[in-house]
Scaffold this motif. Structure first.
Motif, mmCIF file in Angstrom:
data_model
loop_
_atom_site.group_PDB
_atom_site.id
_atom_site.type_symbol
_atom_site.label_atom_id
_atom_site.label_comp_id
_atom_site.label_asym_id
_atom_site.label_seq_id
_atom_site.Cartn_x
_atom_site.Cartn_y
_atom_site.Cartn_z
ATOM 1 N N TYR A 138 0.841 -1.194 0.000
ATOM 2 C CA TYR A 138 0.000 0.000 0.000
ATOM 3 C C TYR A 138 0.877 1.245 0.000
ATOM 4 O O TYR A 138 1.032 1.914 1.024
ATOM 5 C CB TYR A 138 -0.896 0.025 1.246
ATOM 6 N N PRO A 139 1.473 1.617 -1.144
ATOM 7 C CA PRO A 139 2.359 2.789 -1.175
ATOM 8 C C PRO A 139 1.601 4.064 -0.778
ATOM 9 O O PRO A 139 0.497 4.321 -1.256
ATOM 10 C CB PRO A 139 2.827 2.867 -2.627
ATOM 11 N N ILE A 140 2.209 4.816 0.121
ATOM 12 C CA ILE A 140 1.573 6.028 0.640
ATOM 13 C C ILE A 140 1.428 7.082 -0.451
ATOM 14 O O ILE A 140 0.436 7.791 -0.489
ATOM 15 C CB ILE A 140 2.374 6.586 1.835
ATOM 16 N N GLY A 141 2.396 7.159 -1.352
ATOM 17 C CA GLY A 141 2.348 8.167 -2.416
ATOM 18 C C GLY A 141 1.101 8.050 -3.270
ATOM 19 O O GLY A 141 0.559 9.055 -3.733
ATOM 20 N N GLY A 142 0.605 6.857 -3.490
ATOM 21 C CA GLY A 142 -0.601 6.666 -4.289
ATOM 22 C C GLY A 142 -1.868 7.038 -3.548
ATOM 23 O O GLY A 142 -2.932 7.175 -4.166
ATOM 24 N N LEU A 143 -1.782 7.224 -2.252
ATOM 25 C CA LEU A 143 -2.947 7.590 -1.455
ATOM 26 C C LEU A 143 -3.076 9.106 -1.251
ATOM 27 O O LEU A 143 -4.073 9.570 -0.701
ATOM 28 C CB LEU A 143 -2.870 6.909 -0.080
ATOM 29 N N LEU A 144 -2.046 9.847 -1.686
ATOM 30 C CA LEU A 144 -2.055 11.301 -1.517
ATOM 31 C C LEU A 144 -3.003 11.957 -2.521
ATOM 32 O O LEU A 144 -3.306 11.387 -3.575
ATOM 33 C CB LEU A 144 -0.646 11.851 -1.715
ATOM 34 N N PRO A 145 -3.452 13.166 -2.201
ATOM 35 C CA PRO A 145 -4.269 13.909 -3.176
ATOM 36 C C PRO A 145 -3.498 14.126 -4.479
ATOM 37 O O PRO A 145 -2.259 14.099 -4.510
ATOM 38 C CB PRO A 145 -4.547 15.245 -2.477
ATOM 39 N N ALA A 146 -4.193 14.369 -5.561
ATOM 40 C CA ALA A 146 -3.603 14.465 -6.898
ATOM 41 C C ALA A 146 -2.497 15.510 -6.972
ATOM 42 O O ALA A 146 -1.476 15.298 -7.645
ATOM 43 C CB ALA A 146 -4.676 14.767 -7.930
ATOM 44 N N VAL A 147 -2.641 16.612 -6.281
ATOM 45 C CA VAL A 147 -1.628 17.665 -6.344
ATOM 46 C C VAL A 147 -0.277 17.168 -5.814
ATOM 47 O O VAL A 147 0.782 17.554 -6.309
ATOM 48 C CB VAL A 147 -2.117 18.943 -5.606
ATOM 49 N N TYR A 148 -0.279 16.282 -4.803
ATOM 50 C CA TYR A 148 0.961 15.742 -4.247
ATOM 51 C C TYR A 148 1.474 14.538 -5.025
ATOM 52 O O TYR A 148 2.649 14.199 -4.949
ATOM 53 C CB TYR A 148 0.778 15.368 -2.775
ATOM 54 N N GLN A 149 0.589 13.882 -5.755
ATOM 55 C CA GLN A 149 1.031 12.736 -6.546
ATOM 56 C C GLN A 149 1.929 13.173 -7.700
ATOM 57 O O GLN A 149 2.731 12.390 -8.197
ATOM 58 C CB GLN A 149 -0.173 11.953 -7.083
#
Length: 182
Positions: free
Chosen positions: A12-23
């Motif tokens: 479950y990578p945390i980066g993929g769970l961030l809002p689109a602006v942070y992705q």
């Protein structure tokens, strides 16, 4: 102890769970990737927790911790296979603790080989009252003795067997241990 596993990816990578602006932010993705490396062993352990609690599947370095939960004492001589056997049989051993059969099975699991347990206790019947000091012991007035004769599969120190017997027998019964060469 459990530790980091080289190359273990987080499911479950945390980066993929961030809002689109942070992705789309390279720094945020690198930062969360570092957190993924730290959390991956924790997630893996939690996903496999039932296997850690199974003596047949638990890692070797996890067996002493599992033994502490079950109250099973290991001698320093026991290998992983013997430890797994003792842990798997812990429930039955505790149910039969304090009996000659339970002691024999405990020692056979721990050391292998042949084990003889001779229970020297007896019950006497008297038709006349006796002094309190006479109420304990065998018919001849001696104190009851539990004799354990063991012929282990591999050489074992007498003191190790002595500790196992002392921990598994009833506390009020004196015992004698004989370790025979196999």
């Amino acid at each position: 102890m459990r530790g980091g596993v080289e190359g273990l990816a987080s499911p479950y990578p945390i980066g993929g769970l961030l809002p689109a602006v942070y992705q789309e932010d390279e720094f945020a993705q690198r930062f969360t990737a570092g957190l993924d490396d730290v959390l991956a062993p924790v997630i893996s352990t939690l996903d496999c927790l039932e296997h850690y609690l199974d003596p047949a599947l638990a890692p070797d370095d996890f067996l002493p911790w599992l033994a502490g939960w079950l109250g099973v004492g290991f001698g320093g001589h026991l290998g992983p296979d013997r430890r797994r056997l003792l842990l798997a049989a812990a429930g039955d051993l505790y149910r039969r603790r304090g009996t000659a059969g339970g002691l024999r099975d405990h020692l056979e699991l721990a050391f292998g080989g042949r084990v003889e347990v001779e229970d020297g206790t007896s019950v006497t019947v008297r038709t006349a009252p006796s002094r309190p000091a006479d109420s304990v012991g065998t018919a001849s007035g001696e104190h009851p003795v539990l004799t354990v004769r063991i012929t282990p599969e591999a050489a074992v120190d007498h003191a190790v067997v002595e500790r196992f017997v002392a921990a598994a027998k009833p506390a009020h019964i004196p015992h004698a241990v004989e370790v025979r060469a196999g």
